[in-house]
Design an enzyme around this catalytic site. Structure first.
Site, PDB file in Angstrom:
ATOM      1  N   ALA A 155     -27.976 -74.055  30.445  1.00 58.05           N
ATOM      2  CA  ALA A 155     -28.634 -72.857  29.925  1.00 58.05           C
ATOM      3  C   ALA A 155     -30.116 -73.130  29.684  1.00 58.05           C
ATOM      4  O   ALA A 155     -30.773 -73.731  30.530  1.00 58.05           O
ATOM      5  CB  ALA A 155     -27.927 -72.373  28.667  1.00 58.05           C
ATOM      6  N   CYS A 156     -30.641 -72.700  28.549  1.00 55.77           N
ATOM      7  CA  CYS A 156     -32.081 -72.801  28.307  1.00 55.77           C
ATOM      8  C   CYS A 156     -32.570 -74.236  28.154  1.00 55.77           C
ATOM      9  O   CYS A 156     -33.781 -74.489  28.184  1.00 55.77           O
ATOM     10  CB  CYS A 156     -32.473 -71.994  27.066  1.00 55.77           C
ATOM     11  SG  CYS A 156     -32.267 -70.217  27.266  1.00 55.77           S
ATOM     12  N   SER A 157     -31.661 -75.178  27.978  1.00 57.11           N
ATOM     13  CA  SER A 157     -32.051 -76.585  27.870  1.00 57.11           C
ATOM     14  C   SER A 157     -32.008 -77.325  29.205  1.00 57.11           C
ATOM     15  O   SER A 157     -32.181 -78.543  29.243  1.00 57.11           O
ATOM     16  CB  SER A 157     -31.141 -77.308  26.864  1.00 57.11           C
ATOM     17  OG  SER A 157     -31.357 -76.856  25.557  1.00 57.11           O
ATOM     18  N   SER A 158     -31.792 -76.605  30.280  1.00 61.26           N
ATOM     19  CA  SER A 158     -31.621 -77.254  31.586  1.00 61.26           C
ATOM     20  C   SER A 158     -32.805 -78.141  31.961  1.00 61.26           C
ATOM     21  O   SER A 158     -32.625 -79.212  32.547  1.00 61.26           O
ATOM     22  CB  SER A 158     -31.393 -76.196  32.668  1.00 61.26           C
ATOM     23  OG  SER A 158     -30.194 -75.497  32.455  1.00 61.26           O
TER      24      SER A 158
END
Length: 373
Positions: A155-158
């Site tokens: 998700a946004c931490s990819s």
């Protein structure tokens, strides 16, 4: 063991931008259409009327003023409110690959490198165009890079998870370098017809070139340390996976698009991220006074202001914690990398900074870097 460094970065920005005023006008027209079509049910109390949005509401809720998108007309059509991205033939480049290649070429040019100098490609993003073949392998082919490639999704931490993955492979000597690309088509998974979230996302692609920190002759950022953490939560979710569903389900189920419980996310994620960064800095001996830059995930200005204050022990100024979300909106995994790419060249040799991303999962990743000539 080797060390790793970020030697180049790039940002692909779509040509179309939607201001808050433009988006609000389209959303309110959509709400009026919906309310007129469902007047009887609304009058009977079996259906809630859709309320209007406003630019003031969006800025107050998020700090976002505009966003870039691949398709503007589809989003601003009150009867549609969804990007029109025509299906491409199997022998045509995918949208994600096209975006990523643009950003990757910028990163390689900044580092003075060519495809011959790259060993791997990691496509780290929240929203993948297809299940397989991997977008990363397609990007590898388009760039004519030897070696290997793979997709990953945290998700946004990819992006930060991709950075650690690349750095770890470099440290062990299995590769010399890798491109970490984050092509995010967020407009396609956003429910533009929901007032609570219709303003959140935009489209973009970023790329970082990460190399073995050995005999580098151009300015770069040494990767001093990386740290990752995850904790399962349903408070940010998208159920539009690969399982076969009927057309009616796809059209009628709200949970097939971006969903979040914003209040719980604020309450649970902010302490998690602040503590994560503080512990990482403490373990690496980086004091708040020595930290020159925070490149945070660009999801919400209030969240970033809170984290910055917790980490530094005071309110950070604009140069210490640059925001780009007023122009780009939330671009998922790419946000912190846009901030890094645009606001890093002014740091002096020896200055420390942290790239940090956080999001669904929950997930959080932090990367401590040091500027080097």
């Amino acid at each position: 063991m080797y060390s790793a460094a970020i030697t180049g970065s790039g940002v692909f920005t779509p040509e179309h931008s939607i201001s808050n005023d433009e988006l609000v006008a389209a959303f309110n027209a959509h709400a009026d259409l919906f309310n007129a079509e469902n007047a009887a049910a609304i009058e009977a109390g079996t259906l809630d009327a859709k309320p209007h949005s406003s630019s003031d509401f969006i800025v107050a809720a998020s700090g976002i003023e505009s966003r870039y998108v691949l398709d503007k007309d589809g989003v601003l059509n009150p009867e549609r409110m969804f990007p029109n991205l025509p299906k491409r033939a199997d022998d045509e480049p995918s949208l994600m690959a096209e975006m990523a290649v643009d950003a990757a070429l910028q990163a390689m040019a900044q580092a003075g490198r060519s495809a011959h100098d790259v060993d791997a490609v990691i496509c780290a993003a929240s929203n993948h165009e297809r299940a397989y073949p991997a977008i990363a392998v397609e990007i590898q082919q388009m760039l004519e890079i030897d070696g290997f490639a793979f997709d990953m999704n945290v998700a946004c931490s990819s992006a930060t998870f991709g950075i650690q993955t690349a750095a770890d492979m470099i440290k062990t000597g299995s590769i010399r370098s890798a491109l970490v690309v984050c092509p995010e088509i967020c407009s396609a998974h956003l429910e533009w017809r929901d007032r609570d979230c219709h303003f959140i996302f935009g489209d973009v692609a970023t790329a970082l070139l990460i190399e073995r920190d050995e005999d580098l002759d151009t300015p770069h950022f040494k990767i001093k340390s990386t740290r990752l953490a995850t904790q399962f939560s349903n408070n940010i979710r998208n159920n539009n996976g690969f399982l076969r569903r009927t057309r009616d389900e796809m059209e009628d189920r709200r949970d097939m698009q971006f969903m979040q419980n914003g209040r719980k996310v604020f309450k649970e994620v902010l302490p998690m991220v602040s503590k994560h960064i503080a512990n990482h800095m403490d373990d690496e001996g980086v004091t708040p006074d020595a930290l020159k830059r925070l490149w945070l995930h660009q999801a919400n200005k209030t969240m970033n202001d809170y984290i910055g204050k917790k980490v530094l022990g005071r309110v950070p100024d604009a140069t210490e914690q640059p925001n780009i979300l007023q122009d780009y909106a939330n671009t998922s995994s790419a946000g912190s990398i846009i901030a890094f790419s645009k606001y890093s060249n002014d740091l002096a040799t020896g200055d420390h900074g942290i790239i940090c991303s956080f999001g669904a999962g929950y997930s959080v990743g932090s990367v401590i870097v040091e500027r080097s000539a």
